[in-house]
Scaffold this motif. Structure first.
Motif, PDB file in Angstrom:
ATOM      1  N   LEU A   1       2.505   1.613  -3.600  1.00  0.00           N
ATOM      2  CA  LEU A   1       1.590   1.981  -4.680  1.00  0.00           C
ATOM      3  C   LEU A   1       1.390   3.492  -4.794  1.00  0.00           C
ATOM      4  O   LEU A   1       0.740   3.952  -5.740  1.00  0.00           O
TER       5      LEU A   1
ATOM      6  N   SER B   1       9.874   3.330  -3.667  1.00  0.00           N
ATOM      7  CA  SER B   1       9.153   3.015  -4.894  1.00  0.00           C
ATOM      8  C   SER B   1       9.677   3.837  -6.064  1.00  0.00           C
ATOM      9  O   SER B   1       9.903   3.313  -7.158  1.00  0.00           O
TER      10      SER B   1
ATOM     11  N   SER C   1       0.822  -1.207   0.000  1.00  0.00           N
ATOM     12  CA  SER C   1       0.000   0.000   0.000  1.00  0.00           C
ATOM     13  C   SER C   1       0.855   1.256   0.000  1.00  0.00           C
ATOM     14  O   SER C   1       0.471   2.279  -0.576  1.00  0.00           O
TER      15      SER C   1
END
Length: 270
Positions: A57, A236, A54
């Motif tokens: 993302l 990320s 989560s």
């Protein structure tokens, strides 16, 4: 052959195919026990991957400029390491080639090339960090040294494939060893030399990311820093930048190698 004999023959044939499995399976079970493989980590109560995903993302795109600057340092690290590494590798290759150097020099150079292949880049940079400290310079030196094991062997093999008449013809007119290399060796192996060097550059880009996490800087360092601060959204962005960097280096490397071979269209690289 009667039916009973055919069945025995078929069973023996099947057993020859299956007996490696009966040996390998207990070995795998023992290996799993030895390294403490525990499948219970995949139970729902211990399975935290969904919570981590989560965060991944939702990348923190505001740090993208920092990641791009770090990625450019990684590319420069790979370029410098490849340039210096190719020069060192050619030096070793000249002495490793049987048609250019005496046998004692061949053996010593081949042993050193093989020895380098047995040493990881990580170990090399750890030693260099102790000597020079943290920074990109130890990374450049580590990549340059790591090129010798691969490029030194490839260059030497290419030199040994040169027709003996080419080298002997130059020597017969009084050419020095340097002149033999410049006018006899380089023209013959130029295509192979460039193609192999470009391939090594592609490998060095990925190696630079790893060395950056150890202490050479660049995008690898930014990834490690985000991990240490548990900034998964920044991780990320770093991971996506690394993927784009590796993909771009592979495509450009393929295009450059095909250009060397005479295929000039960019479409052929994909």
């Amino acid at each position: 052959m009667d039916t009973a004999g055919y069945r025995k023959f078929k069973l023996r044939k099947q057993w020859r195919r299956l007996w490696p499995f009966f040996i390998l399976f207990p070995f795998l079970i023992f290996s799993a026990w030895l390294v403490e493989v525990d499948m219970r980590v995949f139970e729902q109560k211990n399975f935290r991957i969904l919570n981590l995903l989560s965060d991944f993302l939702y990348p923190a795109w505001e740090v993208l400029p920092v990641m791009l600057i770090a990625a450019s340092k990684t590319v420069l690290l790979a370029i410098l390491g490849t340039v210096f590494g190719s020069i060192l590798s050619f030096f070793f290759a000249v002495y490793a080639a049987e048609n250019l150097s005496p046998r004692w020099a061949n053996h010593i150079s081949r042993i050193l090339i093989a020895l380098e292949r047995s040493i990881s880049e990580v170990l090399i940079i750890l030693v260099l960090i102790v000597i020079f400290g943290l920074g990109m310079f130890p990374g450049v030196v580590a990549i340059a040294i790591s090129c010798i094991g691969m490029l030194g062997k490839l260059y030497a093999d290419a030199i040994e494939e040169i027709p003996e008449s080419t080298i002997q013809g130059l020597r017969s007119v009084g050419a020095t060893k340097l002149q033999v290399i410049l006018f006899g060796v380089f023209p013959e192996i130029a295509t192979s030399l460039i193609a192999n060097t470009i391939l090594r550059f592609e490998i060095n880009v990925r190696t630079s990311v790893l060395l950056g996490a150890i202490g050479a800087g660049g995008i690898g360092y930014e990834l490690l820093k985000a991990y240490n601060y548990l900034a998964y959204s920044e991780m990320s962005v770093a991971i996506l930048t690394i993927l784009a960097l590796v993909f771009a280096s592979e495509q450009l490397s393929g295009y450059w190698r095909k250009s060397v071979d005479g295929k000039k269209t960019f479409r052929n690289a994909f």
